[in-house]
Design a protein around this motif. Structure first.
Motif, PDB file in Angstrom:
ATOM      1  N   VAL A 353     -30.403 -26.059  19.477  1.00 13.92           N
ATOM      2  CA  VAL A 353     -30.259 -25.142  18.785  1.00 13.92           C
ATOM      3  C   VAL A 353     -31.733 -24.896  17.620  1.00 13.92           C
ATOM      4  O   VAL A 353     -32.483 -24.023  17.259  1.00 13.92           O
ATOM      5  CB  VAL A 353     -29.081 -24.231  18.355  1.00 13.92           C
ATOM      6  N   ARG A 354     -31.748 -26.563  17.373  1.00 13.49           N
ATOM      7  CA  ARG A 354     -32.601 -26.821  15.829  1.00 13.49           C
ATOM      8  C   ARG A 354     -33.224 -27.716  16.162  1.00 13.49           C
ATOM      9  O   ARG A 354     -32.630 -29.170  16.720  1.00 13.49           O
ATOM     10  CB  ARG A 354     -32.636 -26.363  15.116  1.00 13.49           C
ATOM     11  N   THR A 380     -26.743 -23.441  24.013  1.00 13.69           N
ATOM     12  CA  THR A 380     -27.105 -22.285  23.318  1.00 13.69           C
ATOM     13  C   THR A 380     -26.216 -20.416  23.271  1.00 13.69           C
ATOM     14  O   THR A 380     -26.673 -19.773  23.326  1.00 13.69           O
ATOM     15  CB  THR A 380     -28.239 -21.800  22.727  1.00 13.69           C
ATOM     16  N   ARG A 473     -29.739 -17.613  14.574  1.00 12.27           N
ATOM     17  CA  ARG A 473     -29.467 -18.579  13.271  1.00 12.27           C
ATOM     18  C   ARG A 473     -27.805 -18.404  13.310  1.00 12.27           C
ATOM     19  O   ARG A 473     -27.437 -19.503  12.600  1.00 12.27           O
ATOM     20  CB  ARG A 473     -30.155 -18.199  11.942  1.00 12.27           C
ATOM     21  N   GLU A 476     -25.953 -21.084  15.730  1.00 11.42           N
ATOM     22  CA  GLU A 476     -27.022 -22.709  14.363  1.00 11.42           C
ATOM     23  C   GLU A 476     -25.444 -22.477  13.638  1.00 11.42           C
ATOM     24  O   GLU A 476     -25.503 -23.238  12.815  1.00 11.42           O
ATOM     25  CB  GLU A 476     -28.231 -22.468  14.027  1.00 11.42           C
ATOM     26  N   GLU A 550     -33.669 -27.344   7.446  1.00 11.74           N
ATOM     27  CA  GLU A 550     -33.112 -27.177   9.020  1.00 11.74           C
ATOM     28  C   GLU A 550     -33.082 -27.962  10.251  1.00 11.74           C
ATOM     29  O   GLU A 550     -32.857 -28.433  11.003  1.00 11.74           O
ATOM     30  CB  GLU A 550     -33.226 -26.078   9.151  1.00 11.74           C
TER      31      GLU A 550
END
Length: 645
Positions: A353-354, A380, A473, A476, A550
């Motif tokens: 996801v990041r 995700t 987001r 996340e 992040e």
């Protein structure tokens, strides 16, 4: 059929793609239209259907809308739109461009027929805009019909054979053309025994699919097994002249059946797939052998850079999966033939996801590189959770220019195409961003909403934006914090399991202990991964104080009390985001429940409502497991006194 353009059951005969349903063609079909040029059968058919539905007419001259092949300099797939007096003209230099121009006029609606305006030229940023299906011809005992598929079965295959009814493939081709996709791979990159036969014994099946895609200017590609020659030759050594001849003969056969065939996709020396390392060769040797066979026909080979040690010792902190693609491929820059495209996952790990952008993308200036993103939501939410991914892709695609993006498809035979009806927006957004990476993801979502629910009240768009805008987001927030990734259940990758991968050979660790969490990837004290980036980024990521929050835990192992740029601590950030994320999902569900179901169709509304219930449950489970885990590791209580299990 629902207003979204989908059948409520399994019958898909005549189903129009959601984002260009019959209603969305009204600006064209309500007018007189003339079409000029050869090879425009698909354009003429689309125009005639729209006119028949909305009272327009196809005429020889004197039209409101003129579609013409002319001497304009648009380049492949490009088109020009202009309005002079009361006539709107779409001109292109090839039939594909005129088809894209037709869909553009339908997309912008009445704006195309407003005040006179000078010619506006529209060209795709990338010549190849490709989707890879991970569809198995046979039902695989572990992976099923579609590997990482969350939308039912394959559009192409059924129980080891080509589907008897391929009506939906035609609808799918139209759907892809409507958003700008022009290349498709129809089988799994993990090529199993039956898929190997597609290259030789079952070319008729591939040719049948290609025939259905061709009217919409979509080129067929095929995933192939590097070891395919072994059955005939006992070897797949890419420097063996017999192997090279085998590939040349097989490729000649493919082009005899499919003259506009696009090329091969190869996953080699990765997760058990055979490759050139088995013969003491490197990836340039392997890719070039296939590229040489394709070159006389104008084909390309997409050679995936997803190569890493998946049998590493979790105790060894010097081995780093993130470094692998760069180490395997960067030294080969300049050695690949001109029709080789090295296909690189957008991040250095695996569709988390990041992640930071893969350093390999910038490390091969003499090689064509394609960026691979995952439209199917493996990590995700698996299309059980709303997660609009265009903002993530936009961060990558707008800042780099490559040979073109490749997306792992999220479509299947589900009545809503993508399992979760709102996941349709990801498929649409991939095509639009592949065409124009600088588009605003929110505006792309506006397009999808307007085309999927034409003529509905503003409350539909307002509700969908409230649910979808920040959903990436939000996902996340309630899953893996600060870029650490991989806190999912092994195998099927759905739901939380903080230590699920921590002591496995897969190389995806978070190293949480009583003192802190994160992976030290610095040059000073860690794996040295930061050194793979250009100097500006290397310095940024190397510094624990300058590294973006992040991505902090992707690059650094820090104490729980480490202070972030917003003034909060790592541990409090973990608590706050996980509670906020779960609350945001509950608010999404409430917002959807307040929308009158008849505005989007009862079946559409009910499917989304059911899946939002599951997302609320899943987000709460993530919140409780992650906060409980880190409370027990750190011993630090939530500053707001919230209950942690």
């Amino acid at each position: 059929m629902s207003p979204g353009g989908f059948a409520s059951g399994g019958d898909v005969t005549g189903v129009h793609p959601a984002w260009l349903p019959p209603e969305a063609m009204r600006p064209i079909g309500a007018r007189t239209v003339s079409v000029h040029g050869d090879g425009l059968d698909t354009v003429r058919a689309e125009v005639r259907q729209a006119c028949d539905r909305h009272g327009g007419a196809v005429v020889a001259g004197g039209a409101d809308l003129v579609l013409t092949l002319s001497g304009v300099d648009t380049g492949p797939d490009g088109f020009v739109v202009s309005r002079d007096g009361v006539v709107t003209t779409v001109a292109a230099e090839d039939p594909a461009g005129l088809l894209y121009g037709l869909f553009h006029v339908a997309r912008v609606g009445e704006a195309a027929f407003g005040a006179p305006h000078p010619p506006g030229t529209h060209r795709p940023a990338h010549g190849r805009r490709m989707l890879d299906h991970w569809d198995n011809v046979d039902v695989h005992p572990v992976m099923g019909q579609v590997e990482r598929g969350y939308s039912g079965g394959s559009l192409f295959w059924d129980g080891g054979a080509l589907r008897a009814d391929l009506t939906r493939v035609t609808a799918y081709a139209r759907l892809l053309a409507a958003c700008g996709v022009n290349a498709v791979t129809v089988n799994n990159v993990n090529v199993h025994a039956t898929e190997t036969l597609l290259l030789t014994d079952r070319l008729a099946d591939i040719a049948t699919i290609a025939d259905l895609l061709r009217p919409y200017h979509i080129r067929m590609h095929l995933a192939v097994n590097f070891a395919a020659p072994v059955a005939d030759l006992g070897t797949a050594d890419p420097l063996d002249a017999r192997v090279q001849a085998w590939w040349a003969t097989a490729t000649d056969g493919v082009y005899a059946a499919i003259p506009d065939f696009g090329g091969y996709v190869v996953k080699a020396d990765s997760e058990g797939q055979p490759g050139p390392y088995g013969y003491g060769r490197d990836h340039a040797d392997g890719a070039n052998a296939l590229a040489a066979a394709l070159a006389p026909h104008g084909g390309v080979v997409h050679w995936r850079a997803f190569v890493y040690d998946h049998r590493q010792d979790w105790r060894d902190r010097t081995t780093d999966r993130a470094r692998a693609a760069y180490e395997h491929f960067a030294p080969l820059d300049g050695r690949f033939l001109g029709n080789v495209i090295v296909q690189v996952k957008h991040g250095p790990i695996d569709f988390q996801v990041r992640e930071p952008v893969s350093p390999l993308i910038a490390a091969m200036p003499a090689t064509d590189v394609a960026v691979e993103v995952q439209v199917t939501q493996e990590y995700t939410g698996q299309q059980r959770h709303v997660c609009y991914l265009a903002p993530m892709w936009s961060e990558v695609l707008r800042t780099i220019r490559t040979a073109g993006p490749v997306g792992v498809s999220n479509a299947g035979d589900d009545p809503f195409w993508t399992g979760h009806p709102l996941a349709q927006a990801n498929l649409y957004a991939f095509g639009r961003l592949a065409w124009a990476p600088d588009l605003d993801p929110r505006e792309v979502l506006d397009e999808w909403i307007g085309l999927t629910f034409p003529g509905t009240p503003d409350v539909v768009g307002e509700t969908l934006h409230a649910v979808m805008d920040d959903s990436w987001r939000t996902y996340e927030d309630y899953t893996a914090p600060l870029g650490v990734g991989f806190m999912v259940r092994p195998g099927h990758h759905y739901g939380p399991d903080v230590d699920g991968y921590e002591y496995t050979p897969w190389g995806t660790y978070h190293f949480a202990d009583r003192d802190g969490v994160g992976v030290d990837r610095t040059c000073a004290t860690g794996t040295g991964f930061t050194g793979q980036y250009p100097p500006v980024l290397a310095r940024l990521y190397e510094s624990v104080h300058d590294c973006p929050d992040e991505l902090l835990l992707f690059f650094h192992h820090v104490p729980y009390g480490h202070v972030l740029h917003d003034g909060g601590t790592v541990i409090q950030h973990i608590y706050d985001t996980h509670f906020a994320g779960a609350d945001a999902v509950a608010a999404m569900r409430d917002r959807w429940a307040a929308l009158p179901a008849d505005l989007v169709g009862p079946a559409f509304a009910a499917r989304v409502a059911d899946l939002l219930d599951e997302q609320v449950r899943g987000a709460a489970e993530w919140r409780d497991q992650i906060t409980a885990y880190f409370f027990r590791k750190s011993g630090v209580r939530d500053a707001h006194g919230r209950r942690i299990p």
